[in-house]
Design a protein around this motif. Structure first.
Motif, short mmCIF file in Angstrom:
data_model
loop_
_atom_site.label_atom_id
_atom_site.label_comp_id
_atom_site.label_asym_id
_atom_site.label_seq_id
_atom_site.Cartn_x
_atom_site.Cartn_y
_atom_site.Cartn_z
N ASP A 94 3.18 1.81 4.99
CA ASP A 94 2.63 2.62 3.89
C ASP A 94 1.87 3.82 4.43
O ASP A 94 1.81 4.87 3.78
CB ASP A 94 1.70 1.76 3.03
CG ASP A 94 2.44 0.61 2.37
OD1 ASP A 94 3.22 0.88 1.44
OD2 ASP A 94 2.25 -0.53 2.81
N LYS A 120 7.39 7.42 0.15
CA LYS A 120 6.23 6.57 -0.02
C LYS A 120 5.23 6.65 1.12
O LYS A 120 4.04 6.44 0.92
CB LYS A 120 6.67 5.11 -0.19
CG LYS A 120 7.51 4.85 -1.42
CD LYS A 120 7.94 3.39 -1.49
CE LYS A 120 8.79 3.13 -2.72
NZ LYS A 120 9.25 1.71 -2.78
N ASP A 160 -0.27 13.59 0.06
CA ASP A 160 0.03 12.33 0.75
C ASP A 160 -0.40 12.34 2.21
O ASP A 160 0.10 11.57 3.02
CB ASP A 160 1.51 11.98 0.64
CG ASP A 160 2.42 13.10 1.16
OD1 ASP A 160 1.89 14.15 1.59
OD2 ASP A 160 3.65 12.92 1.12
#
Length: 390
Positions: A94, A120, A160
């Motif tokens: 992750d 992701k 992100d």
């Protein structure tokens, strides 16, 4: 040993990319323990040279990986990027947490290759200073440094990614003067130390006084400048003993030679202690600490350890050092690569033991205000929560 206890778990798998296993253990045990406690699933990707079991004892899984820190060959680097890309693809973390300049550069490229496929994976870029690549004159080193900073700056525009730095100068270097407005930038208190394990101790009654240097014996650390300042003091008739602790770094192009270190150790008034396993014991036997860095530091761990023992600090005016030490409070700040100025600062502490003691006490207070393992662990986990919206 400090163990960080998060308030609640973060459901995430973390892949930490660090060049070498000794670096993992010397600086990043607090963060690894905190992430193991908070996330549970932590993988450390590093060059293994006999310390895998010690890293696994922290609760992390280890994947041996050769980052080839001493190589600037572009073909080899492309191969390392491909290898890292495959690891990210297979492990499906992750968060990819890349620590130091080279892993950041490689991870940025590998991250770009995998991100489009998964959509992701988050990226934490953990800048621990600019190292040799940021201070060297070699074109290939500087190109790596410049390329990496451009990559980080570009990626910081995305939601992100997150940036960890160890001093405000590096935040400005990457993000700009308004870095404090960026929620995805975190300043960590270096590697942090556990104050209870390194208690403050009175300066020993030594005659002459002992100045301590502890660090890797490489050009950027400036031990040679300190040796020259010691020589200048001797010419002025000011007695001072100098204790040098540390060994060369074989992967660093500007490491001191064994002959040079042995020559220093034979010089009157200078002791070269070699590898030091117990930093607290080293500092207890000194009057004050000297960090004559030429730059490239994030926040030298040796500063924190010396401060924990209550030692006054003489440092150079470079990022990291000037962040922790305030001139005239915790110690004295001198220009880098300036032996005469360093000799003057040494002479000032030699001639004023009361000042030395006051600065040492202030250094301990400074350490407790944001630079312990607890502070580092809490800041890192809080940044993870923001990045993962947990």
């Amino acid at each position: 040993m400090h163990v960080y206890n998060p308030q609640h778990q973060i459901p995430a798998k973390v892949m930490l990319c660090i060049t070498e296993d000794w670096f993992v253990l010397s600086h990043f045990q607090p963060i690894i323990r905190a992430l193991v406690q908070a996330c549970g699933d932590v993988v450390v990707v590093t060059t293994v040279a006999g310390r895998q079991a010690q890293i696994e004892a922290l609760g992390a899984r280890v994947i041996p990986f050769d980052f080839q820190r001493a190589s600037f060959d572009p073909i080899r680097q492309a191969g390392i990027v491909r290898g890292l890309w495959r690891l990210i693809r297979d492990e499906k973390p992750d968060v990819v947490h890349a620590i130091a300049l080279r892993p950041i550069a490689l991870a940025c490229l590998a991250f770009a290759g995998t991100h489009g496929g998964t959509g992701k994976t988050k990226l934490v870029m953990h800048l621990t200073g600019v190292g040799f690549a940021g201070t060297a004159s070699a074109d290939r080193s500087l190109s790596l440094y410049g390329m990496t900073l451009r990559l980080i700056t570009r990626l910081m525009r995305r939601s992100d990614t997150a940036l960890f730095v160890e001093n405000p100068d590096d935040a400005i270097r990457v993000v700009g003067p308004d870095w404090a407005k960026c929620a995805n930038v975190t300043i960590l208190g270096g590697a942090g130390v556990v104050p209870d394990l390194i208690p403050a101790t009175p300066s020993p009654d030594l005659n002459p006084l002992v100045a301590g240097f502890l660090g890797r014996m490489v050009w950027t650390k400036g031990a040679d400048v300190l040796v020259e300042a010691h020589r200048l003091l001797a010419l002025r008739g000011l007695p001072l003993s100098l204790n040098l602790g540390g060994t060369p770094d074989a992967a660093n192009p500007r490491a001191a030679s064994q002959d040079q270190l042995e020559t220093w150790g034979r010089t009157a008034g200078i002791t070269w202690s070699g590898r030091v396993e117990d930093a607290a014991s080293f500092w207890r036997q000194t009057s004050f600490a000297v960090v004559p860095s030429r730059g490239g530091e994030g926040l030298p761990r040796t500063l924190l350890e010396a401060a924990a023992t209550g030692r006054a600090l003489i440092v150079t005016d470079v990022p990291g050092c000037r962040y922790f030490v305030r001139d005239g409070i915790e110690g004295l700040i001198v220009p880098p690569n300036d032996a005469p100025a360093l000799a003057d600062a040494l002479a000032k502490l030699i001639g004023d033991p009361a000042l030395c003691a006051r600065m040492g006490a202030a250094a301990r207070v400074r350490l407790l205000d944001g630079f312990t393992e607890q502070h580092v662990s809490e800041a890192a986990v809080s940044a993870y929560r923001r990045l993962l919206n947990c």
